[in-house]
Design an enzyme around this catalytic site. Structure first.
Site, mmCIF file in Angstrom:
data_model
loop_
_atom_site.group_PDB
_atom_site.id
_atom_site.type_symbol
_atom_site.label_atom_id
_atom_site.label_comp_id
_atom_site.label_asym_id
_atom_site.label_seq_id
_atom_site.Cartn_x
_atom_site.Cartn_y
_atom_site.Cartn_z
ATOM 1 C CD GLU A 72 26.437 -22.324 32.326
ATOM 2 O OE1 GLU A 72 27.065 -21.113 32.054
ATOM 3 O OE2 GLU A 72 27.321 -23.369 32.666
ATOM 4 C CG HIS A 82 30.027 -22.549 35.071
ATOM 5 N ND1 HIS A 82 29.948 -23.349 33.669
ATOM 6 C CD2 HIS A 82 31.069 -22.989 35.575
ATOM 7 C CE1 HIS A 82 30.880 -23.985 33.646
ATOM 8 N NE2 HIS A 82 31.637 -23.896 34.687
ATOM 9 C CB CYS A 92 33.624 -22.040 32.111
ATOM 10 S SG CYS A 92 34.647 -22.957 33.302
#
Lengths: 196, 252
Positions: A180, A178, A77
């Site tokens: 994650e 993102h 990001c």
């Protein structure tokens, strides 16, 4: 395997640590130059505003260390945008300059809200980072600024025009989304990175 | 293509998930961590986690629960309820929340939105507005879990929140909440057209067609609901398949 996550007060690093934990990987959150140089892999998450992030990186001397790292490196990001030369954010901010792109703001178009927020699919995947994935796979984005498509682009997304969803230069990989927080698809990308 | 988001909302009271009908008569609907994990598996695009007791009882948001949810969840989630300061937001983000939602505190002191956006970035600042319709004044914004009329016009307030740096609006129609008669299409459409940031529609979802309507007729970017998901009345996957058949882009 030693995994380091760069600690520069860059937003919700906890999510990245938890994602690694779900993969059974213990990571060290650190700003220590030696620990970063020694690690087998370095993750560079980020959220928030580019100018204050650069200020913090400079305060910790990380603006000099990060460009010299040689192990596989993953920006996430804002951690991707910071690898570029310059951003329009914060009235114009110089960044780490590891990749040749300049970061610009999405134009305000009817029906295309800014930030670009939500799940979008990845196109023209061109990297071992995306092993096992296709253009049917979605990942989670939240950003108001973007890196244009260039020779460094290894995945594109469209909003409505194509932009860099992921970039690479030598050992420096980075994703705008993102990973994650992108469900099983994001987990696969993290696994692929850890295998590099 | 950017998809429309489906967002289950976990209203939390004393560490359990509850959902009231128009904010009264709360029923227990389960363990939030278990629900969060179930929704992520079923294809929820995001979760909202609202500590509905926090404002009334001046109780700090449940940091430990946020951490447990974050540990389990691989999709983004927003935390709201009783958030009044930069320090509150920092604690939630540090413990794994992706975004925070502010409501009463922003109405009491709108500069809080500017401060939070400057400190953490607009992308993680959601402004929640609870709106109720009355024939004399139109749609007005309420606070304190819907007990206090601010006298502010809902569209004007959402526009101000966006101008001050909010990254997203979570618009709940209290007139529709808990009724299962569908989202408030008029106010959702009016707010969506008035701001250039994403709008989450909330309040009133009772059927799959209600989601189609709010996306097609009110330009919502996301649809939020609680009880229809918690009690298994509509599965997230079947909802998304319905939306795809209606030509709405979704992540399946």
């Amino acid at each position: 395997m030693e995994i380091a996550v760069v600690d520069y007060k860059g937003g919700n690093v906890q999510s990245v640590l938890f994602a690694l934990e779900r993969l059974g990987v213990q990571a060290t959150l650190t700003a220590d130059h030696e620990v970063l140089r020694r690690a087998d892999k370095v993750l560079f998450p980020g959220e928030g505003e580019a100018a204050s992030a650069m200020q913090e990186l400079r305060a910790q001397g990380l603006h000099e260390v990060l460009p010299t790292l040689t192990q596989p490196f993953l920006g996430i990001c804002l951690g991707m945008q910071l690898l570029g030369q310059h951003t329009q954010e914060g009235g114009g901010t110089d960044m780490l300059g590891i990749l040749p792109f300049d970061v610009v703001r999405f134009p305000a178009l009817p029906e295309y809200k800014v930030p670009h927020m939500g799940w979008n699919n990845l196109q023209t995947l061109n990297s071992p980072l995306f092993e096992g994935l296709s253009a049917e796979d979605y990942v989670y984005f939240v950003h108001s600024y973007y890196a244009p498509v260039g020779e460094y682009t290894i995945a594109e997304a469209a909003y409505p025009a194509p932009f860099s969803a992921a970039v690479q230069h030598e050992n420096f990989y980075a994703v705008q989304f993102h990973t994650e927080k992108s469900g099983p698809v994001g987990t696969r990308i993290l696994e692929n990175f850890l295998k590099l | 293509m950017l998809t429309k988001r489906i967002i289950p909302c976990l209203d939390i009271k004393d560490g359990r998930t509850v959902k009231g009908v128009q904010f009264e008569g709360l029923r227990d609907a389960g363990d939030p961590v278990a629900l969060a994990a179930r929704y992520a598996r079923e294809g929820a695009d995001e979760l909202v986690f609202l500590d509905i007791t926090a404002t009334n009882q001046k109780r700090a948001t449940l940091i430990a629960l946020v951490r447990d949810v974050a540990r389990e969840l691989d999709i983004p989630f927003t935390v709201g309820g009783g958030i009044g300061s930069v320090a509150d937001v920092e604690a939630l983000l540090l413990n794994g929340a992706d975004k925070v939602s502010i409501n009463s505190a922003a109405l009491a002191r709108p500069e809080l939105i500017d401060e939070l956006a400057a400190r953490f970035g607009s992308q993680c600042i959601v402004v929640a507005a609870d709106a109720r319709f009355n024939a004399a004044d139109g749609w007005q914004v309420y606070t304190r879990a819907g007990t206090h009329n601010t006298g502010r016009d809902a569209v004007q307030w959402c526009r101000e929140a966006a101008d001050r740096g909010a990254g997203e609006i979570l618009l709940t129609s209290m007139s529709n909440d808990g009724t299962k008669d569908g989202f408030a299409l008029d106010i959702t459409g009016a707010v969506s057209r008035a701001v250039t940031i994403p709008v989450i529609a909330s309040g009133g979802a009772g059927s799959k067609q209600d989601f189609t309507n709010v996306f097609q007729q009110a330009q919502a970017d996301a649809g939020l609901a609680a009880s229809i998901f918690h009690f298994g009345e509509i599965g997230i996957r079947e909802l998304k398949e319905h939306l795809r058949q209606d030509g709405i882009p979704v992540r399946l």
